[in-house]
Design a protein around this motif. Sequence first.
Motif, mmCIF file in Angstrom:
data_model
loop_
_atom_site.group_PDB
_atom_site.id
_atom_site.type_symbol
_atom_site.label_atom_id
_atom_site.label_comp_id
_atom_site.label_asym_id
_atom_site.label_seq_id
_atom_site.Cartn_x
_atom_site.Cartn_y
_atom_site.Cartn_z
ATOM 1 N N LYS A 292 10.433 38.112 26.245
ATOM 2 C CA LYS A 292 12.063 37.990 26.479
ATOM 3 C C LYS A 292 12.273 37.718 27.736
ATOM 4 O O LYS A 292 13.686 37.856 28.204
ATOM 5 C CB LYS A 292 12.815 39.329 26.027
ATOM 6 C CG LYS A 292 12.291 39.774 24.704
ATOM 7 C CD LYS A 292 12.603 39.289 23.405
ATOM 8 C CE LYS A 292 12.366 39.924 22.137
ATOM 9 N NZ LYS A 292 12.448 39.188 21.020
ATOM 10 N N ASN B 240 8.587 34.216 21.778
ATOM 11 C CA ASN B 240 9.529 35.274 21.473
ATOM 12 C C ASN B 240 9.083 36.745 21.421
ATOM 13 O O ASN B 240 9.249 37.669 20.679
ATOM 14 C CB ASN B 240 10.097 34.885 20.235
ATOM 15 C CG ASN B 240 11.208 35.592 19.632
ATOM 16 O OD1 ASN B 240 11.988 35.989 20.657
ATOM 17 N ND2 ASN B 240 11.630 35.818 18.560
ATOM 18 N N SER C 72 19.701 23.091 18.318
ATOM 19 C CA SER C 72 20.447 24.121 17.745
ATOM 20 C C SER C 72 21.459 24.661 18.745
ATOM 21 O O SER C 72 22.555 25.490 18.329
ATOM 22 C CB SER C 72 19.483 25.442 17.442
ATOM 23 O OG SER C 72 19.108 26.031 18.503
ATOM 24 N N THR D 39 25.652 35.599 22.788
ATOM 25 C CA THR D 39 24.436 36.373 22.152
ATOM 26 C C THR D 39 23.281 36.130 22.575
ATOM 27 O O THR D 39 22.993 34.972 23.089
ATOM 28 C CB THR D 39 24.713 36.277 20.580
ATOM 29 O OG1 THR D 39 25.858 36.350 20.044
ATOM 30 C CG2 THR D 39 23.429 36.725 19.853
ATOM 31 N N VAL E 235 23.836 32.367 24.009
ATOM 32 C CA VAL E 235 24.297 31.161 23.277
ATOM 33 C C VAL E 235 25.482 31.777 22.754
ATOM 34 O O VAL E 235 25.515 32.716 21.901
ATOM 35 C CB VAL E 235 23.432 30.565 22.488
ATOM 36 C CG1 VAL E 235 24.244 29.530 21.550
ATOM 37 C CG2 VAL E 235 22.200 29.954 23.186
ATOM 38 N N GLN F 281 27.389 23.994 21.646
ATOM 39 C CA GLN F 281 27.469 25.547 22.096
ATOM 40 C C GLN F 281 27.569 25.705 23.444
ATOM 41 O O GLN F 281 27.553 24.937 24.161
ATOM 42 C CB GLN F 281 26.115 26.495 21.222
ATOM 43 C CG GLN F 281 25.906 25.943 19.962
ATOM 44 C CD GLN F 281 26.958 26.301 18.908
ATOM 45 O OE1 GLN F 281 27.248 27.444 18.989
ATOM 46 N NE2 GLN F 281 27.293 25.392 18.173
ATOM 47 N N VAL G 263 19.661 35.295 23.208
ATOM 48 C CA VAL G 263 18.434 34.467 22.709
ATOM 49 C C VAL G 263 17.564 34.482 23.355
ATOM 50 O O VAL G 263 17.513 34.365 24.636
ATOM 51 C CB VAL G 263 18.937 33.275 22.081
ATOM 52 C CG1 VAL G 263 20.364 33.319 21.018
ATOM 53 C CG2 VAL G 263 19.405 32.227 23.184
ATOM 54 N N THR G 264 16.322 34.058 23.085
ATOM 55 C CA THR G 264 15.001 33.720 23.528
ATOM 56 C C THR G 264 14.894 32.391 23.809
ATOM 57 O O THR G 264 14.758 31.728 22.814
ATOM 58 C CB THR G 264 13.697 34.381 23.380
ATOM 59 O OG1 THR G 264 13.643 34.295 21.792
ATOM 60 C CG2 THR G 264 13.723 35.864 23.455
ATOM 61 N N SER H 170 12.251 30.049 22.119
ATOM 62 C CA SER H 170 12.139 30.083 20.548
ATOM 63 C C SER H 170 13.264 29.573 19.974
ATOM 64 O O SER H 170 13.919 29.687 18.970
ATOM 65 C CB SER H 170 11.930 31.282 20.237
ATOM 66 O OG SER H 170 10.791 31.890 20.683
ATOM 67 N N THR H 171 14.275 28.990 21.068
ATOM 68 C CA THR H 171 15.553 28.317 20.646
ATOM 69 C C THR H 171 15.439 26.784 20.872
ATOM 70 O O THR H 171 15.241 26.518 21.856
ATOM 71 C CB THR H 171 16.693 28.905 21.563
ATOM 72 O OG1 THR H 171 16.753 30.181 21.108
ATOM 73 C CG2 THR H 171 17.882 28.058 21.079
ATOM 74 N N THR I 46 15.408 35.312 28.372
ATOM 75 C CA THR I 46 16.640 35.450 27.599
ATOM 76 C C THR I 46 17.885 35.003 28.292
ATOM 77 O O THR I 46 18.099 35.142 29.518
ATOM 78 C CB THR I 46 16.882 37.048 27.716
ATOM 79 O OG1 THR I 46 15.736 37.684 26.789
ATOM 80 C CG2 THR I 46 18.178 37.261 26.876
#
Length: 151
Positions: free
Chosen positions: A46, A43, A66, A55, A52, A70, A57-58, A61-62, A49
């Motif tokens: 980037k 994280n 989660s 928005t 989601v 989505q 997100v990296t 790190s997701t 990137t």
Amino acid sequence: MPTYSFKVNGKAVKVTAPAGMALLWVLRDKLGITGPKYGCGMNVCKACTCLVNGTAVTACSTTVSSVQGQEVTTIEGLANGDTLHPVQQAWLDLDVAQSGFCQAGQIMAAAALLKKTKTPTDAEIDAIENVCRCGSYCRIRSAIKRAAAAG
Ligand code: FES
């Protein structure tokens, strides 16, 4: 192992993976979507990137768990058919990329910014934390402004 259902670039996918598996590895290794790049895995850079639900997100790190249910968008899904996203077009027009490694992440971060504001300030552009080792930041800034003007 659990199975997760979500959308990637408008297509429904099902992936069986450990809950904590990084979305980056799910995209790249399980789904063959290689636009999001692996740089640091923590994280910071980037380069991975993606969006989601619009928005930034990296993906490193997701977790896959989660994004259950989505909508994930990668650089591969940013254009509208044959029509490039205004950010992609501005990147081409201004010849932004040098090595190109970070550019998919840069473009996704810029697209997310322009979703939030149609007239980004220099401070808002500077708040994008994506790292470019080639130092193409001046052209990145110009391209974001060009894309904003193109609407
Ligand atoms: S690889 Fe994800 S932030 Fe660097």
